[in-house]
Design a protein around this motif. Sequence first.
Motif, mmCIF file in Angstrom:
data_model
loop_
_atom_site.group_PDB
_atom_site.id
_atom_site.type_symbol
_atom_site.label_atom_id
_atom_site.label_comp_id
_atom_site.label_asym_id
_atom_site.label_seq_id
_atom_site.Cartn_x
_atom_site.Cartn_y
_atom_site.Cartn_z
ATOM 1 N N GLN A 1 -45.054 19.758 -20.646
ATOM 2 C CA GLN A 1 -45.861 18.604 -20.259
ATOM 3 C C GLN A 1 -45.023 17.328 -20.338
ATOM 4 O OE1 GLN A 1 -49.337 18.592 -22.777
ATOM 5 N NE2 GLN A 1 -50.411 20.057 -21.461
ATOM 6 N N PRO A 2 -45.389 16.321 -19.573
ATOM 7 C CA PRO A 2 -44.695 15.030 -19.684
ATOM 8 C C PRO A 2 -44.693 14.538 -21.127
ATOM 9 C CG PRO A 2 -46.089 15.040 -17.754
ATOM 10 C CD PRO A 2 -46.404 16.307 -18.506
ATOM 11 N N GLY A 3 -43.549 14.049 -21.563
ATOM 12 C CA GLY A 3 -43.390 13.619 -22.944
ATOM 13 C C GLY A 3 -42.905 14.700 -23.873
ATOM 14 N N GLY A 4 -42.864 15.928 -23.386
ATOM 15 C CA GLY A 4 -42.445 17.052 -24.210
ATOM 16 C C GLY A 4 -40.940 17.222 -24.277
ATOM 17 N N SER A 5 -40.545 18.286 -24.958
ATOM 18 C CA SER A 5 -39.116 18.543 -25.181
ATOM 19 C C SER A 5 -38.773 19.988 -24.835
ATOM 20 C CB SER A 5 -38.748 18.295 -26.651
ATOM 21 O OG SER A 5 -38.956 16.947 -27.017
ATOM 22 N N LEU A 6 -37.524 20.179 -24.471
ATOM 23 C CA LEU A 6 -36.958 21.506 -24.263
ATOM 24 C C LEU A 6 -35.515 21.479 -24.733
ATOM 25 C CD1 LEU A 6 -38.041 22.678 -20.673
ATOM 26 C CD2 LEU A 6 -38.733 23.708 -22.834
ATOM 27 N N ARG A 7 -35.019 22.628 -25.142
ATOM 28 C CA ARG A 7 -33.599 22.754 -25.433
ATOM 29 C C ARG A 7 -33.020 23.861 -24.570
ATOM 30 N NH1 ARG A 7 -30.032 24.193 -30.832
ATOM 31 N NH2 ARG A 7 -30.826 26.311 -30.428
ATOM 32 N N LEU A 8 -32.080 23.491 -23.746
ATOM 33 C CA LEU A 8 -31.377 24.461 -22.925
ATOM 34 C C LEU A 8 -30.133 24.954 -23.661
ATOM 35 C CD1 LEU A 8 -31.476 22.705 -19.434
ATOM 36 C CD2 LEU A 8 -33.195 24.172 -20.503
ATOM 37 N N SER A 9 -29.827 26.211 -23.443
ATOM 38 C CA SER A 9 -28.615 26.793 -24.007
ATOM 39 C C SER A 9 -27.778 27.394 -22.891
ATOM 40 C CB SER A 9 -28.964 27.898 -25.019
ATOM 41 O OG SER A 9 -29.717 27.395 -26.091
ATOM 42 N N CYS A 10 -26.488 27.398 -23.107
ATOM 43 C CA CYS A 10 -25.569 28.008 -22.145
ATOM 44 C C CYS A 10 -24.547 28.810 -22.944
ATOM 45 C CB CYS A 10 -24.885 26.944 -21.308
ATOM 46 S SG CYS A 10 -23.582 27.583 -20.224
ATOM 47 N N ALA A 11 -24.617 30.115 -22.778
ATOM 48 C CA ALA A 11 -23.697 31.002 -23.484
ATOM 49 C C ALA A 11 -22.516 31.324 -22.581
ATOM 50 C CB ALA A 11 -24.412 32.283 -23.886
ATOM 51 N N ALA A 12 -21.331 31.171 -23.121
ATOM 52 C CA ALA A 12 -20.107 31.398 -22.346
ATOM 53 C C ALA A 12 -19.391 32.644 -22.834
ATOM 54 C CB ALA A 12 -19.184 30.200 -22.459
ATOM 55 N N SER A 13 -18.828 33.369 -21.902
ATOM 56 C CA SER A 13 -18.001 34.511 -22.260
ATOM 57 C C SER A 13 -16.541 34.079 -22.256
ATOM 58 C CB SER A 13 -18.206 35.650 -21.267
ATOM 59 O OG SER A 13 -17.737 35.255 -19.989
ATOM 60 N N GLY A 14 -15.704 34.846 -22.891
ATOM 61 C CA GLY A 14 -14.294 34.513 -22.895
ATOM 62 C C GLY A 14 -13.863 33.872 -24.197
ATOM 63 N N ARG A 15 -12.591 34.013 -24.513
ATOM 64 C CA ARG A 15 -12.074 33.520 -25.780
ATOM 65 C C ARG A 15 -11.570 32.100 -25.696
ATOM 66 N NH1 ARG A 15 -7.847 38.208 -26.778
ATOM 67 N NH2 ARG A 15 -7.718 37.944 -24.523
ATOM 68 N N THR A 16 -11.644 31.478 -24.503
ATOM 69 C CA THR A 16 -11.081 30.139 -24.343
ATOM 70 C C THR A 16 -12.148 29.073 -24.174
ATOM 71 O OG1 THR A 16 -10.866 30.508 -21.963
ATOM 72 C CG2 THR A 16 -8.963 31.043 -23.356
ATOM 73 N N PHE A 17 -13.370 29.363 -24.592
ATOM 74 C CA PHE A 17 -14.467 28.406 -24.416
ATOM 75 C C PHE A 17 -14.111 27.050 -25.006
ATOM 76 C CE2 PHE A 17 -18.684 26.814 -24.047
ATOM 77 C CZ PHE A 17 -18.996 26.170 -25.237
ATOM 78 N N SER A 18 -13.485 27.043 -26.155
ATOM 79 C CA SER A 18 -13.198 25.787 -26.845
ATOM 80 C C SER A 18 -12.221 24.896 -26.095
ATOM 81 C CB SER A 18 -12.657 26.071 -28.247
ATOM 82 O OG SER A 18 -11.454 26.809 -28.178
ATOM 83 N N SER A 19 -11.544 25.430 -25.096
ATOM 84 C CA SER A 19 -10.586 24.630 -24.335
ATOM 85 C C SER A 19 -11.182 24.051 -23.059
ATOM 86 C CB SER A 19 -9.358 25.475 -23.986
ATOM 87 O OG SER A 19 -9.698 26.529 -23.122
ATOM 88 N N TYR A 20 -12.471 24.274 -22.831
ATOM 89 C CA TYR A 20 -13.152 23.764 -21.653
ATOM 90 C C TYR A 20 -14.109 22.647 -22.024
ATOM 91 C CZ TYR A 20 -11.489 27.656 -18.798
ATOM 92 O OH TYR A 20 -10.707 28.535 -18.115
ATOM 93 N N SER A 21 -14.102 21.606 -21.217
ATOM 94 C CA SER A 21 -15.174 20.635 -21.281
ATOM 95 C C SER A 21 -16.394 21.243 -20.584
ATOM 96 C CB SER A 21 -14.763 19.345 -20.592
ATOM 97 O OG SER A 21 -13.681 18.749 -21.280
ATOM 98 N N MET A 22 -17.554 20.891 -21.061
ATOM 99 C CA MET A 22 -18.785 21.497 -20.544
ATOM 100 C C MET A 22 -19.737 20.428 -20.043
ATOM 101 S SD MET A 22 -18.168 24.662 -20.991
ATOM 102 C CE MET A 22 -19.786 25.307 -20.552
ATOM 103 N N GLY A 23 -20.432 20.767 -18.975
ATOM 104 C CA GLY A 23 -21.384 19.825 -18.410
ATOM 105 C C GLY A 23 -22.694 20.491 -18.066
ATOM 106 N N TRP A 24 -23.732 19.679 -18.030
ATOM 107 C CA TRP A 24 -25.042 20.094 -17.529
ATOM 108 C C TRP A 24 -25.334 19.286 -16.271
ATOM 109 C CZ3 TRP A 24 -27.925 24.125 -19.004
ATOM 110 C CH2 TRP A 24 -27.698 24.686 -20.264
ATOM 111 N N PHE A 25 -25.626 20.005 -15.215
ATOM 112 C CA PHE A 25 -26.002 19.398 -13.947
ATOM 113 C C PHE A 25 -27.461 19.767 -13.666
ATOM 114 C CE2 PHE A 25 -21.865 18.199 -11.993
ATOM 115 C CZ PHE A 25 -21.015 18.751 -12.932
ATOM 116 N N ARG A 26 -28.063 19.040 -12.748
ATOM 117 C CA ARG A 26 -29.391 19.409 -12.283
ATOM 118 C C ARG A 26 -29.502 19.129 -10.799
ATOM 119 N NH1 ARG A 26 -33.103 14.808 -15.293
ATOM 120 N NH2 ARG A 26 -32.488 13.009 -13.984
ATOM 121 N N GLN A 27 -30.383 19.914 -10.178
ATOM 122 C CA GLN A 27 -30.646 19.726 -8.759
ATOM 123 C C GLN A 27 -32.123 19.923 -8.500
ATOM 124 O OE1 GLN A 27 -28.375 22.170 -6.013
ATOM 125 N NE2 GLN A 27 -28.597 20.628 -4.417
#
Length: 123
Positions: A13-39
């Motif tokens: 509902q308007p005014g509410g909250s959500l938490r999105l998660s993004c799980a990454a595979s691979g051992r080099t996750f820490s070397s990537y910058s991460m972004g959230w996009f929307r469309q």
Amino acid sequence: QVQLVESGGGLVQPGGSLRLSCAASGRTFSSYSMGWFRQAPGKERELVAAIRWRGGITYYADSVKARFTISRDNAKNTVYLQMNSLQPEDAAVYYCAAAGRDPIWQALNYAYWGQGTQVTVSS
């Protein structure tokens, strides 16, 4: 390569909250910058939040500043997007993406993408 899987979308509902998660595979996750996009339907994909691979540098679109928070847990290979005070205009498919180079606010730097998760904001 990095493979990304988003979760946490849904109806809120308007005014509410959500938490999105993004799980990454691979051992080099820490070397990537991460972004959230929307469309949203009929609109271009936009970068709403990003976090650099090191240094804790973050970026937020003006439309979400003070409402959304991006964070990452390199031990869990996961990036999060906490979304508060959601409004109907926040409704969109949200995508997680990984960038191997700077700057983090440059959409063209994001080479790896998840499949997206739908966020619907409606009463």
